[in-house]
Design an enzyme around this catalytic site. Structure first.
Site, short mmCIF file in Angstrom:
data_model
loop_
_atom_site.label_atom_id
_atom_site.label_comp_id
_atom_site.label_asym_id
_atom_site.label_seq_id
_atom_site.Cartn_x
_atom_site.Cartn_y
_atom_site.Cartn_z
N LYS A 22 0.83 -1.33 0.10
CA LYS A 22 0.02 0.04 -0.08
C LYS A 22 1.00 1.40 0.11
CE LYS A 22 -2.76 2.86 3.30
NZ LYS A 22 -1.82 3.76 3.84
N ASN A 23 1.72 1.35 0.71
CA ASN A 23 2.53 2.34 1.05
C ASN A 23 3.39 2.59 -0.17
OD1 ASN A 23 1.48 2.96 3.19
ND2 ASN A 23 3.18 2.34 4.71
N CYS A 116 -6.06 9.11 7.72
CA CYS A 116 -6.36 8.58 9.02
C CYS A 116 -6.04 9.77 10.05
CB CYS A 116 -5.31 7.54 9.38
SG CYS A 116 -5.82 5.75 8.70
N ARG A 121 -0.26 15.82 11.96
CA ARG A 121 0.29 15.45 10.46
C ARG A 121 0.19 16.71 9.45
NH1 ARG A 121 -1.81 9.25 8.77
NH2 ARG A 121 0.19 9.27 8.03
N ASP A 310 3.46 2.03 11.91
CA ASP A 310 2.45 1.35 11.36
C ASP A 310 2.20 -0.12 12.15
OD1 ASP A 310 1.75 3.23 9.54
OD2 ASP A 310 2.08 2.44 7.75
N ARG A 402 -8.78 -0.05 3.86
CA ARG A 402 -7.78 1.16 3.39
C ARG A 402 -6.43 0.60 2.95
NH1 ARG A 402 -6.96 6.58 6.12
NH2 ARG A 402 -5.61 6.46 4.14
C1 UD1 Z 1 4.27 8.12 8.03
C2 UD1 Z 1 5.29 7.16 8.31
C3 UD1 Z 1 5.33 5.88 7.61
C4 UD1 Z 1 3.83 5.27 7.57
C5 UD1 Z 1 2.84 6.40 7.28
C6 UD1 Z 1 1.41 5.73 7.43
C7 UD1 Z 1 7.50 7.16 9.40
C8 UD1 Z 1 8.86 8.31 9.40
N1 UD1 Z 1 6.62 7.78 8.54
O1 UD1 Z 1 4.52 8.63 6.87
O2 UD1 Z 1 6.26 4.92 7.82
O3 UD1 Z 1 3.81 4.43 6.51
O4 UD1 Z 1 3.12 7.36 8.26
O5 UD1 Z 1 1.18 5.51 8.60
O6 UD1 Z 1 7.54 6.44 10.01
N2 UD1 Z 1 5.87 15.82 9.97
C9 UD1 Z 1 5.89 17.16 10.02
N3 UD1 Z 1 5.64 17.84 9.07
C10 UD1 Z 1 5.47 17.39 7.47
C11 UD1 Z 1 5.58 15.86 7.50
C12 UD1 Z 1 5.67 15.34 8.33
O7 UD1 Z 1 5.95 17.95 11.08
O8 UD1 Z 1 5.48 18.04 6.56
C13 UD1 Z 1 5.95 15.06 11.02
C14 UD1 Z 1 4.69 14.17 11.14
O9 UD1 Z 1 3.81 14.77 11.96
C15 UD1 Z 1 5.29 12.93 11.94
C16 UD1 Z 1 6.66 12.73 11.06
O10 UD1 Z 1 6.84 13.96 10.65
O11 UD1 Z 1 5.45 13.25 13.26
C17 UD1 Z 1 6.79 11.73 9.93
O12 UD1 Z 1 5.79 11.95 9.25
P1 UD1 Z 1 5.87 11.45 7.71
O13 UD1 Z 1 7.08 10.43 7.58
O14 UD1 Z 1 6.05 12.51 6.68
O15 UD1 Z 1 4.74 10.81 7.38
P2 UD1 Z 1 4.02 10.02 6.31
O16 UD1 Z 1 4.52 10.29 5.12
O17 UD1 Z 1 2.47 9.93 6.68
#
Ligand code: UD1
Length: 435
Positions: A22-23, A116, A121, A310, A402
């Site tokens: 999925k990711n 989610c 986020r 995850d 999802r």
């Molecule tokens: C994250 C997970 C990923 C997982 C996905 C779905 C990590 C590092 N990332 O990816 O493995 O598959 O969720 O659950 O484990 N952040 C900010 N500003 C930004 C982007 C991120 O502050 O612009 C913070 C987020 O709040 C979080 C961290 O950075 O605390 C990691 O976020 P990120 O890796 O970007 O999230 P996803 O891409 O959703």
């Protein structure tokens, strides 16, 4: 909303083929916007996030077909650059379209993304990276508009240091920089296997990227990329979920089509909890045998190669059946403990202190009626129900679709008594809400 009904205490045995990632697939579908011709993706998981992404791409003007586990995308007629709230609100990964839309059309407009509800986020790292590449941003009334500042409409190469190895921001920066003018250097990148996969896909499309799989990526921008055909890797989180299921229920389960190397930390944690594990990298198979109650565990989530966020609630489900007190620290997202709160109803002793959850295991668990709070949390509650003596129900199970093609089918194949029930299909679990 649909629900999942589970009759617990049946051991799991057998082998299961794991769906595509999925990711991995969502950024590849976004990347398809960059290629001339028809992109063909194989081993695509049949999950609702893929269908939503396909709908968004169609809305943007692409021709998309989904057939079995194959998706074809023709982005030659891309004609819109706007993603309305109806789509963006359904899936956070829609923000991955910012980079490719900017790169192809010089402008992108997106309603503030949803998905989610885990922590705050934000997408400030994405915005900062795209600004460095020459995009100007405006935020108004829940809409984000990004526009290439250069008259040519093209982005230009630069260097970017991510304040945190964010998966989404690294993907967005990659997707934008492959068509930018000149060289881009990305530092402190996320190293998740799905990023390496995105690099391999983009390279197959003709992009020039060095450093795939590492923290530093060097991208030489090209004017044009060509569509290509690509087979996705197995879903490490789905594989980890079914292995953890065998830990809560006990049994002997083999997951195939998933790379053990992608699950190094989770497998270490499962071994510490007493599972016997044989991993075969060449065959892409992992066998887990669990003949006793799990031992308690201490772990902390983090960016890859650390323990994945995850699988945090998934392993917590196994910890709830452990012989002692476990401690799990969530260091990626704040407030990713909604599933932990629901797990209390199965009778496990759960205490949450800031970013850490303490779980005092109990076996068997009590049956309960609970609500899936999100995708992985929902799957984790199904796992907890496997260890409960009696019938449990997990409401709002739509979240689970999802990310999992059919968790009921898969667990049934391994011997569990798990089925989906629709609204109105009320049976014995009704009313058993324990506090
Ligand atoms: C994250 C997970 C990923 C997982 C996905 C779905 C990590 C590092 N990332 O990816 O493995 O598959 O969720 O659950 O484990 N952040 C900010 N500003 C930004 C982007 C991120 O502050 O612009 C913070 C987020 O709040 C979080 C961290 O950075 O605390 C990691 O976020 P990120 O890796 O970007 O999230 P996803 O891409 O959703």
């Amino acid at each position: 909303m649909s629900a999942i009904q589970v009759q617990g205490l049946l051991p799991l045995n057998g082998r299961i083929q794991i769906q595509g990632s999925k990711n991995g697939v969502l950024p590849l579908m976004a990347a398809a916007l960059l290629g001339r011709g028809v992109t063909v993706l194989r081993r695509v998981p049949r999950i609702s996030d893929v269908r939503i992404m396909a709908d968004i791409l169609r809305y943007l003007g692409c021709r998309v077909s989904l057939e079995k586990d194959c998706v074809t995308i023709d982005a030659s007629a891309l004609c819109r650059n706007q993603i309305p709230r109806t789509y963006a609100g359904k899936m956070r990964s829609s923000c991955l379209l910012l980079g490719p839309l900017l790169a192809r059309l010089g402008e992108a407009v997106i309603a503030y993304p949803g998905g989610c509800v885990i922590g705050k986020r934000p997408i400030d790292f994405h915005i900062h990276a795209l600004e460095r590449l020459g995009a100007g941003f405006k935020e108004q009334n829940g809409w984000i508009t990004a526009k290439a500042a250069a008259k040519s409409g093209r982005l230009f190469g630069t260097w970017i240091v991510f304040p945190y190895p964010s998966v989404g921001a690294t993907e967005n920066a990659l997707l934008a920089s492959v068509l930018a003018e000149g060289t881009t250097i990305l530092l402190n990148c996320a190293m998740e296997p799905e990023i390496e996969e995105l690099c391999r896909f983009l390279i197959k499309m003709g992009a020039r990227i060095r450093g795939a799989g590492g923290p530093e990526l060097v991208i030489e921008g090209k004017e044009q990329l060509e569509a290509c055909e690509f087979d996705l890797r197995g879903d490490r989180i789905c594989g980890g979920t079914y292995l953890a299921a065998a830990m809560t229920a006990g049994g002997d389960v083999t997951v195939s089509g998933v790379r053990p190397g992608d699950l190094r930390e989770p497998l270490k944690a499962m071994r510490r909890m007493g599972a016997r594990i044989q991993a075969d990298e060449e065959k892409q198979e992992i066998r887990l045998v669990m003949e006793k109650r799990p031992e308690p565990v201490r772990l902390e989530t983090g960016p890859y190669p650390m323990f994945p966020t995850d699988l945090q609630s998934i392993l917590l489900a196994a910890a709830c059946t452990a012989n002692g007190k476990s401690r799990i620290r969530e260091a990626v997202f704040e407030a990713r403990f909604e599933a932990a709160k629901e797990m209390r109803q199965f009778g496990a002793g759960i205490m949450i202190e800031k970013d850490t959850v303490f779980a005092e295991g109990r076996y068997p668990l009590r049956p309960a009626v609970v609500k899936a709070p999100d995708l992985r949390g929902g799957a984790a509650l199904v796992l907890a129900a496997l260890a409960a003596e009696g019938e449990s129900r997990i409401a709002d199970s739509g979240y689970i679709k999802r990310g999992y093609e059919d968790i009921c089918r898969d667990l049934r194949m391994l011997g569990a008594d798990v089925r989906e029930i629709g609204p109105g299909d009320e049976t014995a679990a009704e009313g058993k809400r324990y506090r």
